[in-house]
Enzyme design. Structure first.
Site, PDB file in Angstrom:
ATOM      1  N   HIS A 104       0.990  -1.264   0.067  1.00 44.99           N
ATOM      2  CA  HIS A 104      -0.174   0.038  -0.020  1.00 44.99           C
ATOM      3  C   HIS A 104       0.493   1.289   0.044  1.00 44.99           C
ATOM      4  CE1 HIS A 104       0.880   0.883   4.281  1.00 44.99           C
ATOM      5  NE2 HIS A 104       0.793  -0.239   4.456  1.00 44.99           N
ATOM      6  N   GLY A 105       0.115   2.419  -0.166  1.00 45.07           N
ATOM      7  CA  GLY A 105       0.905   3.639  -0.321  1.00 45.07           C
ATOM      8  C   GLY A 105       1.169   4.209   0.994  1.00 45.07           C
ATOM      9  N   SER A 108      -0.622   7.382   7.377  1.00 40.81           N
ATOM     10  CA  SER A 108      -0.589   8.527   8.201  1.00 40.81           C
ATOM     11  C   SER A 108       0.343   7.900   9.222  1.00 40.81           C
ATOM     12  CB  SER A 108      -1.857   8.808   8.900  1.00 40.81           C
ATOM     13  OG  SER A 108      -2.553   7.657   9.420  1.00 40.81           O
ATOM     14  N   TRP A 109       0.458   6.665   9.501  1.00 41.65           N
ATOM     15  CA  TRP A 109       1.091   6.179  10.585  1.00 41.65           C
ATOM     16  C   TRP A 109       2.414   5.717  10.135  1.00 41.65           C
ATOM     17  CZ3 TRP A 109      -1.878   2.441  14.517  1.00 41.65           C
ATOM     18  CH2 TRP A 109      -2.813   3.315  15.288  1.00 41.65           C
ATOM     19  N   ASN A 110       2.639   5.545   9.090  1.00 42.79           N
ATOM     20  CA  ASN A 110       4.014   5.368   8.353  1.00 42.79           C
ATOM     21  C   ASN A 110       4.731   6.579   8.499  1.00 42.79           C
ATOM     22  OD1 ASN A 110       3.141   3.453   5.401  1.00 42.79           O
ATOM     23  ND2 ASN A 110       4.045   2.807   7.291  1.00 42.79           N
ATOM     24  N   ARG A 154      -5.855   1.303   4.829  1.00 45.85           N
ATOM     25  CA  ARG A 154      -4.696   1.834   3.852  1.00 45.85           C
ATOM     26  C   ARG A 154      -4.436   1.054   2.702  1.00 45.85           C
ATOM     27  NH1 ARG A 154      -3.081  -0.025   8.832  1.00 45.85           N
ATOM     28  NH2 ARG A 154      -1.404  -1.476   8.847  1.00 45.85           N
ATOM     29  N   GLU A 178      -2.714  -7.429   8.087  1.00 41.05           N
ATOM     30  CA  GLU A 178      -1.607  -7.275   8.502  1.00 41.05           C
ATOM     31  C   GLU A 178      -1.341  -8.047   9.990  1.00 41.05           C
ATOM     32  OE1 GLU A 178       1.466  -7.189   8.135  1.00 41.05           O
ATOM     33  OE2 GLU A 178       2.326  -5.194   7.846  1.00 41.05           O
TER      34      GLU A 178
END
Length: 304
Positions: A104-105, A108-110, A154, A178
């Protein structure tokens, strides 16, 4: 005699003092150099190949294609590599398959450097939307029969952006979710390291042995990945797109290659990174490409 003595004195001493050559002792041939064995193996496999060719030329033959395929090496090598790969299905597929895996792109938490896990609170950022669109454009010339995605936000949003404009099914699989990381989810990596130093260090440095109350998320992920592969490869069609998360992607890649949970961090996949596997009818995987990202930095369009 004087001339001979003069010549002798002018020669290097190594020639004059060289030891008398010893009788050579016959050495046993190396197992790979035994011509009779190699010839026998070559003839053995050549005969099987000739049987396959004869069957193709004469379809009315009583020998089934399944019987012939079980005898002829599937990897295309000059030697029999049967057993070099592992079937992910343990049963024959209806046809060979090609599977394209995409992470995935940016979420926000990345962006905030937080532990995500299975939380649904981390959403696609504007940068992540752009990355998903780049993936869509880069894969525009690739035909897919089905898109499989994690149902977590996400990944789901990434899949919907990439799949936009296509009329084939978009399927959400729970087996693509995940890994669940318990109370670490939502914490910044810095806070998790400070509050749970031993647990966090295990997660980072020895993930296969990371556990909470006896539950090992990474080991469990290996079983989940095998379940996902079975669901994907048993589906009708020959070309599939899979959109999911970093940890489950690591597990999918490692299980396809026969690697154990201890190799979890041996593989890395960027946001929007693309990997490609092909599978023969036995469900054996060959990795064609890993974490392709050329499309993130250019208008590159893939053809494979």
């Amino acid at each position: 005699m004087m001339a001979c003595a003069s010549l002798a004195s002018s020669l290097p001493w190594v020639f004059l003092c060289s030891p008398r050559p010893r009788a050579s002792t016959p050495r046993p041939p190396h197992p790979f150099l035994r011509c009779s064995s190699a010839t026998s193996d070559f003839s053995h496999h050549t005969g099987k190949l000739e049987n396959l060719i004869a069957h193709v030329q004469n379809p009315s033959s009583n020998v089934s294609i399944d019987q012939l395929e079980s005898q002829v090496p599937m990897t295309g090598g000059a030697y029999d590599f049967k057993g070099a790969t592992t079937s992910l299905t343990n049963e024959r597929l209806s046809s060979p398959k090609k599977v394209t895996l995409v992470r995935h792109g940016l979420s926000s938490w990345n962006n905030e450097n937080r532990v995500q896990g299975s939380s649904n609170l981390s959403i696609l950022t504007d940068i992540g939307v752009g990355q998903a669109e780049k993936c869509r454009d880069a894969l525009t010339d690739i035909s897919f029969d089905i898109c499989f995605s994690s149902p977590i936000s996400r990944a789901k949003s990434t899949a919907e952006l990439i799949w936009h404009g296509r009329d084939k099914p978009l399927v959400f699989l729970h087996s693509l979710k995940e890994a669940h990381l318990f109370f670490l989810e939502g914490m910044t990596n810095a806070d998790a390291k400070m509050k749970y130093p031993e647990l966090y260090t295990t997660w980072r440095e020895d993930p296969a042995n990371f556990n909470v109350d006896g539950i090992y998320p990474v080991r469990k992920l290996w079983g989940t990945a095998r379940e996902a592969w079975r669901e994907i490869l048993s589906s009708p069609g020959e070309s599939f797109l899979v959109i999911t998360h970093k940890s489950i992607l690591r597990a999918l890649i490692c299980t396809a290659l026969g690697l154990s949970p201890e190799r979890f961090r041996a593989v890395d996949v960027n946001n929007g990174g693309i990997s490609v596997f092909t599978f023969n009818r036995r469900g054996e995987a060959i990795l064609q490409s890993l974490n392709m990202t050329a499309h993130m930095y250019s208008n590159h369009i893939y053809h494979y």
